[in-house]
Scaffold this motif. Structure first.
Motif, PDB file in Angstrom:
ATOM      1  N   PRO A  16       0.678  -1.228  -0.128  1.00 30.99           N
ATOM      2  CA  PRO A  16      -0.253  -0.271  -0.344  1.00 30.99           C
ATOM      3  C   PRO A  16       0.866   0.904  -0.027  1.00 30.99           C
ATOM      4  CG  PRO A  16       0.227  -1.038   2.344  1.00 30.99           C
ATOM      5  CD  PRO A  16       1.109  -1.980   1.582  1.00 30.99           C
ATOM      6  N   ASN A  17       0.405   2.164  -0.655  1.00 34.77           N
ATOM      7  CA  ASN A  17       0.735   3.479  -0.507  1.00 34.77           C
ATOM      8  C   ASN A  17       0.774   4.202   1.557  1.00 34.77           C
ATOM      9  OD1 ASN A  17       1.936   4.639  -3.301  1.00 34.77           O
ATOM     10  ND2 ASN A  17      -0.504   3.434  -3.769  1.00 34.77           N
ATOM     11  N   ALA A  18       2.800   4.136   1.411  1.00 33.47           N
ATOM     12  CA  ALA A  18       1.606   4.748   3.185  1.00 33.47           C
ATOM     13  C   ALA A  18       1.717   5.709   3.118  1.00 33.47           C
ATOM     14  CB  ALA A  18       2.915   4.203   3.856  1.00 33.47           C
ATOM     15  N   THR A  19       0.550   6.500   3.805  1.00 32.70           N
ATOM     16  CA  THR A  19       0.838   7.866   3.315  1.00 32.70           C
ATOM     17  C   THR A  19       0.667   9.114   4.926  1.00 32.70           C
ATOM     18  OG1 THR A  19      -1.794   8.403   3.177  1.00 32.70           O
ATOM     19  CG2 THR A  19      -0.475   8.458   1.385  1.00 32.70           C
ATOM     20  N   VAL A  20       0.494  10.111   5.633  1.00 30.51           N
ATOM     21  CA  VAL A  20       0.907  11.173   6.098  1.00 30.51           C
ATOM     22  C   VAL A  20      -0.113  11.672   6.219  1.00 30.51           C
ATOM     23  CG1 VAL A  20       3.299  10.344   7.887  1.00 30.51           C
ATOM     24  CG2 VAL A  20       2.610  12.420   6.189  1.00 30.51           C
ATOM     25  N   ALA A  21      -1.297  12.667   7.088  1.00 25.28           N
ATOM     26  CA  ALA A  21      -1.869  13.580   7.488  1.00 25.28           C
ATOM     27  C   ALA A  21      -1.507  14.073   8.697  1.00 25.28           C
ATOM     28  CB  ALA A  21      -2.979  13.389   6.596  1.00 25.28           C
ATOM     29  N   ALA A  22      -1.947  15.975   8.250  1.00 25.19           N
ATOM     30  CA  ALA A  22      -1.935  16.169   9.521  1.00 25.19           C
ATOM     31  C   ALA A  22      -3.328  17.042   9.562  1.00 25.19           C
ATOM     32  CB  ALA A  22      -0.832  17.361   9.981  1.00 25.19           C
ATOM     33  N   VAL A  23      -4.085  16.472  11.050  1.00 27.65           N
ATOM     34  CA  VAL A  23      -5.257  17.359  11.338  1.00 27.65           C
ATOM     35  C   VAL A  23      -5.012  18.371  12.246  1.00 27.65           C
ATOM     36  CG1 VAL A  23      -7.813  16.731  12.064  1.00 27.65           C
ATOM     37  CG2 VAL A  23      -6.310  15.146  10.938  1.00 27.65           C
ATOM     38  N   TYR A  53      -5.699   4.893   8.687  1.00 28.38           N
ATOM     39  CA  TYR A  53      -7.210   4.659   7.737  1.00 28.38           C
ATOM     40  C   TYR A  53      -6.546   4.295   6.275  1.00 28.38           C
ATOM     41  CZ  TYR A  53      -8.799   8.560  10.922  1.00 28.38           C
ATOM     42  OH  TYR A  53      -9.081   8.944  12.387  1.00 28.38           O
ATOM     43  N   VAL A  54      -7.367   3.140   6.287  1.00 28.91           N
ATOM     44  CA  VAL A  54      -6.829   2.257   4.820  1.00 28.91           C
ATOM     45  C   VAL A  54      -8.354   3.208   3.540  1.00 28.91           C
ATOM     46  CG1 VAL A  54      -7.100   0.048   3.259  1.00 28.91           C
ATOM     47  CG2 VAL A  54      -5.849   0.153   5.821  1.00 28.91           C
ATOM     48  N   SER A  55      -8.224   3.033   2.466  1.00 35.14           N
ATOM     49  CA  SER A  55      -8.693   3.542   1.549  1.00 35.14           C
ATOM     50  C   SER A  55      -8.212   3.832   0.607  1.00 35.14           C
ATOM     51  CB  SER A  55      -8.962   5.506   2.120  1.00 35.14           C
ATOM     52  OG  SER A  55      -9.367   5.242   0.900  1.00 35.14           O
ATOM     53  N   ASP A  82     -10.315   4.256  -8.728  1.00 36.28           N
ATOM     54  CA  ASP A  82      -9.865   3.954 -10.310  1.00 36.28           C
ATOM     55  C   ASP A  82      -8.947   2.738 -10.486  1.00 36.28           C
ATOM     56  OD1 ASP A  82      -8.526   5.795  -8.879  1.00 36.28           O
ATOM     57  OD2 ASP A  82      -8.903   7.380 -10.716  1.00 36.28           O
ATOM     58  N   SER A  83      -8.169   2.610  -9.915  1.00 31.04           N
ATOM     59  CA  SER A  83      -6.995   1.650  -9.791  1.00 31.04           C
ATOM     60  C   SER A  83      -6.793   0.759  -8.616  1.00 31.04           C
ATOM     61  CB  SER A  83      -6.294   2.693  -9.476  1.00 31.04           C
ATOM     62  OG  SER A  83      -5.471   3.250  -8.321  1.00 31.04           O
ATOM     63  N   GLU A  84      -5.606   0.069  -8.787  1.00 38.00           N
ATOM     64  CA  GLU A  84      -5.429  -0.906  -7.572  1.00 38.00           C
ATOM     65  C   GLU A  84      -4.805  -0.313  -6.620  1.00 38.00           C
ATOM     66  OE1 GLU A  84      -3.609  -4.153  -9.626  1.00 38.00           O
ATOM     67  OE2 GLU A  84      -5.808  -4.494 -10.555  1.00 38.00           O
ATOM     68  N   VAL A  85      -4.401   1.348  -6.799  1.00 36.76           N
ATOM     69  CA  VAL A  85      -3.905   1.637  -5.163  1.00 36.76           C
ATOM     70  C   VAL A  85      -4.625   1.850  -4.072  1.00 36.76           C
ATOM     71  CG1 VAL A  85      -3.128   4.021  -4.646  1.00 36.76           C
ATOM     72  CG2 VAL A  85      -3.105   2.985  -7.566  1.00 36.76           C
ATOM     73  N   VAL A  86      -4.000   1.182  -3.296  1.00 35.06           N
ATOM     74  CA  VAL A  86      -4.447   1.502  -1.920  1.00 35.06           C
ATOM     75  C   VAL A  86      -3.344   2.551  -1.197  1.00 35.06           C
ATOM     76  CG1 VAL A  86      -5.403   0.309   0.295  1.00 35.06           C
ATOM     77  CG2 VAL A  86      -5.762  -0.677  -2.051  1.00 35.06           C
ATOM     78  N   TYR A  87      -4.255   3.096  -0.503  1.00 36.74           N
ATOM     79  CA  TYR A  87      -3.685   4.466   0.600  1.00 36.74           C
ATOM     80  C   TYR A  87      -3.285   3.629   1.960  1.00 36.74           C
ATOM     81  CZ  TYR A  87      -3.546   7.509  -2.766  1.00 36.74           C
ATOM     82  OH  TYR A  87      -3.307   7.950  -5.018  1.00 36.74           O
ATOM     83  N   LEU A  88      -2.367   3.725   3.060  1.00 36.49           N
ATOM     84  CA  LEU A  88      -2.735   3.411   4.467  1.00 36.49           C
ATOM     85  C   LEU A  88      -2.116   5.141   5.140  1.00 36.49           C
ATOM     86  CD1 LEU A  88      -2.881   1.744   6.697  1.00 36.49           C
ATOM     87  CD2 LEU A  88      -0.212   0.799   5.577  1.00 36.49           C
TER      88      LEU A  88
END
Length: 154
Positions: free
Chosen positions: A9-16, A74-76, A80-86
């Motif tokens: 999966p594509n590991a990402t970060v986010a700031a809330v 979060y897993v999303s 429109d593709s096989e990409v999954v974001y973590l």
């Protein structure tokens, strides 16, 4: 025996970030048009996950961010593709602002929006993770940063 390619999966970060009832969001160009997102991006090789969220927030908003808690993981899947974001989403504080800093390519502006304004048009959000993170934040969900353990190789 031939090993098949391993799925990753594509590991990402986010700031809330919330300040005076408003959330820090970025307005950005995407393949689907202009969308709103938390300051977010890919976790890069060689950096800690906390450094990744600090870097992404600065690059996309000009704000210096200091994480204080893990909001959630979060897993999303991208529809429109096989990409999954973590996505590893962090809560934290703004510790400064560099108003002269050029923002990342594709970023139109950093915006402070109330929950209602941010979530008024779900089609304007980059993904459902944006609203989920805001709602989880408002519910008081928080996990200690020491939940994340860096274990040296070897």
């Amino acid at each position: 025996m031939v090993r098949e390619l391993q799925w990753k999966p594509n590991a990402t970060v986010a700031a809330v970030v919330e300040r005076d009832g408003e959330f820090l969001l970025v307005e950005e160009h995407t393949e689907a048009g202009v969308r709103l997102n938390q300051p977010a991006g890919h976790w890069e090789h060689g950096e800690s996950i906390l450094d990744a969220v600090r870097r992404e927030t600065l690059e996309e908003t000009g704000y210096h961010f200091e994480p204080t808690a893990l909001l959630g993981v979060y897993v999303s899947p991208r529809p429109d593709s096989e990409v999954v974001y973590l996505r590893f989403a962090f809560v934290g504080q703004i510790t400064g602002h560099d108003s002269q800093r050029a923002l990342d390519a594709g970023i139109i502006a950093a915006r402070w929006l109330s929950r209602d304004a941010a979530l008024a048009d779900p089609a304007r959000l980059r993904s459902p993770m944006v609203s989920r993170c805001i709602e989880d934040y408002l519910s008081g969900q928080r996990y200690p940063l020491d939940l994340i353990r860096a274990v040296p190789a070897g």
